[in-house]
Design a protein around this motif. Sequence first.
Motif, PDB file in Angstrom:
ATOM      1  N   VAL A  39       0.833  -1.199   0.000  1.00  0.00           N
ATOM      2  CA  VAL A  39       0.000   0.000   0.000  1.00  0.00           C
ATOM      3  C   VAL A  39       0.871   1.254   0.000  1.00  0.00           C
ATOM      4  O   VAL A  39       0.613   2.218  -0.728  1.00  0.00           O
ATOM      5  CB  VAL A  39      -0.949  -0.009   1.215  1.00  0.00           C
ATOM      6  N   LEU A  40       1.928   1.239   0.790  1.00  0.00           N
ATOM      7  CA  LEU A  40       2.829   2.381   0.842  1.00  0.00           C
ATOM      8  C   LEU A  40       3.449   2.679  -0.517  1.00  0.00           C
ATOM      9  O   LEU A  40       3.741   3.841  -0.836  1.00  0.00           O
ATOM     10  CB  LEU A  40       3.931   2.143   1.877  1.00  0.00           C
ATOM     11  N   ASP A  41       3.645   1.656  -1.328  1.00  0.00           N
ATOM     12  CA  ASP A  41       4.187   1.864  -2.682  1.00  0.00           C
ATOM     13  C   ASP A  41       3.337   2.843  -3.478  1.00  0.00           C
ATOM     14  O   ASP A  41       3.857   3.588  -4.315  1.00  0.00           O
ATOM     15  CB  ASP A  41       4.265   0.533  -3.432  1.00  0.00           C
ATOM     16  N   ARG A  42       2.037   2.845  -3.240  1.00  0.00           N
ATOM     17  CA  ARG A  42       1.141   3.719  -4.011  1.00  0.00           C
ATOM     18  C   ARG A  42       1.335   5.192  -3.637  1.00  0.00           C
ATOM     19  O   ARG A  42       0.979   6.070  -4.409  1.00  0.00           O
ATOM     20  CB  ARG A  42      -0.320   3.320  -3.786  1.00  0.00           C
ATOM     21  N   PHE A  43       1.883   5.445  -2.464  1.00  0.00           N
ATOM     22  CA  PHE A  43       2.103   6.819  -2.022  1.00  0.00           C
ATOM     23  C   PHE A  43       3.439   7.384  -2.494  1.00  0.00           C
ATOM     24  O   PHE A  43       3.644   8.591  -2.451  1.00  0.00           O
ATOM     25  CB  PHE A  43       2.071   6.896  -0.496  1.00  0.00           C
ATOM     26  N   ALA A  44       4.352   6.510  -2.901  1.00  0.00           N
ATOM     27  CA  ALA A  44       5.732   6.924  -3.162  1.00  0.00           C
ATOM     28  C   ALA A  44       5.802   8.091  -4.139  1.00  0.00           C
ATOM     29  O   ALA A  44       5.322   8.004  -5.270  1.00  0.00           O
ATOM     30  CB  ALA A  44       6.528   5.743  -3.705  1.00  0.00           C
ATOM     31  N   GLY A  45       6.379   9.192  -3.672  1.00  0.00           N
ATOM     32  CA  GLY A  45       6.579  10.360  -4.522  1.00  0.00           C
ATOM     33  C   GLY A  45       5.335  11.175  -4.810  1.00  0.00           C
ATOM     34  O   GLY A  45       5.415  12.204  -5.485  1.00  0.00           O
ATOM     35  N   ALA A  46       4.180  10.750  -4.307  1.00  0.00           N
ATOM     36  CA  ALA A  46       2.923  11.431  -4.640  1.00  0.00           C
ATOM     37  C   ALA A  46       2.420  12.338  -3.521  1.00  0.00           C
ATOM     38  O   ALA A  46       1.710  13.313  -3.787  1.00  0.00           O
ATOM     39  CB  ALA A  46       1.843  10.405  -4.987  1.00  0.00           C
ATOM     40  N   VAL A  47       2.740  12.007  -2.265  1.00  0.00           N
ATOM     41  CA  VAL A  47       2.262  12.782  -1.124  1.00  0.00           C
ATOM     42  C   VAL A  47       3.374  12.862  -0.077  1.00  0.00           C
ATOM     43  O   VAL A  47       4.322  12.068  -0.089  1.00  0.00           O
ATOM     44  CB  VAL A  47       1.006  12.152  -0.481  1.00  0.00           C
ATOM     45  N   GLU A  48       3.211  13.808   0.860  1.00  0.00           N
ATOM     46  CA  GLU A  48       4.182  13.944   1.939  1.00  0.00           C
ATOM     47  C   GLU A  48       3.594  14.855   3.008  1.00  0.00           C
ATOM     48  O   GLU A  48       3.093  15.937   2.691  1.00  0.00           O
ATOM     49  CB  GLU A  48       5.474  14.532   1.371  1.00  0.00           C
ATOM     50  N   PRO A  49       3.591  14.371   4.267  1.00  0.00           N
ATOM     51  CA  PRO A  49       4.117  13.108   4.772  1.00  0.00           C
ATOM     52  C   PRO A  49       3.119  11.968   4.585  1.00  0.00           C
ATOM     53  O   PRO A  49       1.968  12.197   4.177  1.00  0.00           O
ATOM     54  CB  PRO A  49       4.298  13.404   6.259  1.00  0.00           C
ATOM     55  N   VAL A  50       3.565  10.755   4.901  1.00  0.00           N
ATOM     56  CA  VAL A  50       2.685   9.590   4.947  1.00  0.00           C
ATOM     57  C   VAL A  50       2.569   9.159   6.408  1.00  0.00           C
ATOM     58  O   VAL A  50       3.584   8.947   7.084  1.00  0.00           O
ATOM     59  CB  VAL A  50       3.229   8.429   4.102  1.00  0.00           C
ATOM     60  N   LEU A  51       1.343   9.056   6.888  1.00  0.00           N
ATOM     61  CA  LEU A  51       1.071   8.659   8.264  1.00  0.00           C
ATOM     62  C   LEU A  51       0.472   7.259   8.293  1.00  0.00           C
ATOM     63  O   LEU A  51      -0.191   6.828   7.344  1.00  0.00           O
ATOM     64  CB  LEU A  51       0.082   9.621   8.919  1.00  0.00           C
ATOM     65  N   VAL A  52       0.704   6.562   9.395  1.00  0.00           N
ATOM     66  CA  VAL A  52       0.095   5.257   9.635  1.00  0.00           C
ATOM     67  C   VAL A  52      -0.789   5.381  10.869  1.00  0.00           C
ATOM     68  O   VAL A  52      -0.324   5.846  11.917  1.00  0.00           O
ATOM     69  CB  VAL A  52       1.166   4.169   9.852  1.00  0.00           C
ATOM     70  N   ASN A  53      -2.042   5.002  10.740  1.00  0.00           N
ATOM     71  CA  ASN A  53      -2.942   4.999  11.898  1.00  0.00           C
ATOM     72  C   ASN A  53      -2.982   3.601  12.490  1.00  0.00           C
ATOM     73  O   ASN A  53      -3.423   2.649  11.851  1.00  0.00           O
ATOM     74  CB  ASN A  53      -4.350   5.425  11.490  1.00  0.00           C
ATOM     75  N   ALA A  54      -2.478   3.483  13.715  1.00  0.00           N
ATOM     76  CA  ALA A  54      -2.480   2.207  14.424  1.00  0.00           C
ATOM     77  C   ALA A  54      -2.339   2.495  15.910  1.00  0.00           C
ATOM     78  O   ALA A  54      -1.715   3.491  16.310  1.00  0.00           O
ATOM     79  CB  ALA A  54      -1.334   1.320  13.952  1.00  0.00           C
ATOM     80  N   ASN A  55      -2.910   1.643  16.728  1.00  0.00           N
ATOM     81  CA  ASN A  55      -2.792   1.812  18.167  1.00  0.00           C
ATOM     82  C   ASN A  55      -1.658   0.987  18.754  1.00  0.00           C
ATOM     83  O   ASN A  55      -1.210   1.238  19.869  1.00  0.00           O
ATOM     84  CB  ASN A  55      -4.121   1.464  18.842  1.00  0.00           C
ATOM     85  N   ASP A  56      -1.166   0.027  17.987  1.00  0.00           N
ATOM     86  CA  ASP A  56       0.009  -0.760  18.366  1.00  0.00           C
ATOM     87  C   ASP A  56       1.215  -0.124  17.679  1.00  0.00           C
ATOM     88  O   ASP A  56       1.730  -0.624  16.681  1.00  0.00           O
ATOM     89  CB  ASP A  56      -0.185  -2.212  17.924  1.00  0.00           C
ATOM     90  N   THR A  57       1.652   1.008  18.203  1.00  0.00           N
ATOM     91  CA  THR A  57       2.647   1.815  17.497  1.00  0.00           C
ATOM     92  C   THR A  57       3.986   1.107  17.340  1.00  0.00           C
ATOM     93  O   THR A  57       4.657   1.271  16.315  1.00  0.00           O
ATOM     94  CB  THR A  57       2.854   3.160  18.216  1.00  0.00           C
ATOM     95  N   ALA A  58       4.401   0.325  18.335  1.00  0.00           N
ATOM     96  CA  ALA A  58       5.723  -0.301  18.282  1.00  0.00           C
ATOM     97  C   ALA A  58       5.853  -1.260  17.103  1.00  0.00           C
ATOM     98  O   ALA A  58       6.933  -1.410  16.528  1.00  0.00           O
ATOM     99  CB  ALA A  58       6.000  -1.037  19.594  1.00  0.00           C
ATOM    100  N   SER A  59       4.767  -1.895  16.716  1.00  0.00           N
ATOM    101  CA  SER A  59       4.830  -2.895  15.643  1.00  0.00           C
ATOM    102  C   SER A  59       5.170  -2.273  14.299  1.00  0.00           C
ATOM    103  O   SER A  59       5.624  -2.967  13.387  1.00  0.00           O
ATOM    104  CB  SER A  59       3.484  -3.630  15.531  1.00  0.00           C
ATOM    105  N   PHE A  60       4.947  -0.963  14.151  1.00  0.00           N
ATOM    106  CA  PHE A  60       5.149  -0.320  12.855  1.00  0.00           C
ATOM    107  C   PHE A  60       6.424   0.520  12.801  1.00  0.00           C
ATOM    108  O   PHE A  60       6.655   1.245  11.830  1.00  0.00           O
ATOM    109  CB  PHE A  60       3.934   0.543  12.516  1.00  0.00           C
ATOM    110  N   ALA A  61       7.272   0.404  13.820  1.00  0.00           N
ATOM    111  CA  ALA A  61       8.490   1.213  13.876  1.00  0.00           C
ATOM    112  C   ALA A  61       9.413   0.926  12.698  1.00  0.00           C
ATOM    113  O   ALA A  61      10.177   1.807  12.271  1.00  0.00           O
ATOM    114  CB  ALA A  61       9.216   0.954  15.191  1.00  0.00           C
TER     115      ALA A  61
END
Length: 205
Positions: A39-61
């Motif tokens: 999914v992140l590949d679709r954002f590459a170079g098109a937007v900035e910043p890219v945020l991730v919404n998750a409540n288990d923040t450590a898993s996405f570090a």
Amino acid sequence: MNAPRIAGLVLAGGRGSRLGSAVPKPLVPLAGSPLLARVLDRFAGAVEPVLVNANDTASFAQFDLPVVSDRLPDFPGPLAGLDAAAAWLADRRPDVAGLVCLPGDTPFLPLDIVTRLAAGPSERVRLAGFAGRLQPTIGFWPLARLAGLKEHITASENRSVIGFAEARGFDTVSFATDMNAPGGDPFFNVNTPNDLEIAETWLSR
């Protein structure tokens, strides 16, 4: 005049329980990469910043991206992710005027999804549509249209994205059948072990 700045948001709160996974659903591997990476590949170079919404923040570090947690308890759904992103942007990136939202379990999104959703009047909400059905978690949201969202979630019995979009007014961006996706559905999402198997088989072709 410069075009309004646009951010990206991935809704990554899925817990993966239906997949029998010990990690959040967007981190489940598909053909060697986490679903989220596709999914992140679709954002590459098109937007900035890219945020991730998750409540288990450590898993996405591992992705080295800002992870925004819900500001409201009890997992009130995708609207809480939009609210969290809007609050983060208002505080840290006031130059951003809108955001494109994508779910973290849709690995076959069209390559031009971000460009198409972001094209058009900057003050209008736009949601993706396919085969006559809205895809409410896939869309463009002007930040001005997200004002008061936290209060809406708290006060309203209708916490659906479509209900909130209807209250704000929105346009539909229709997408065609895509032969690069299972069953031609570019919004095919992975919810079950069978879905994951279908996706693996498709990518191996």
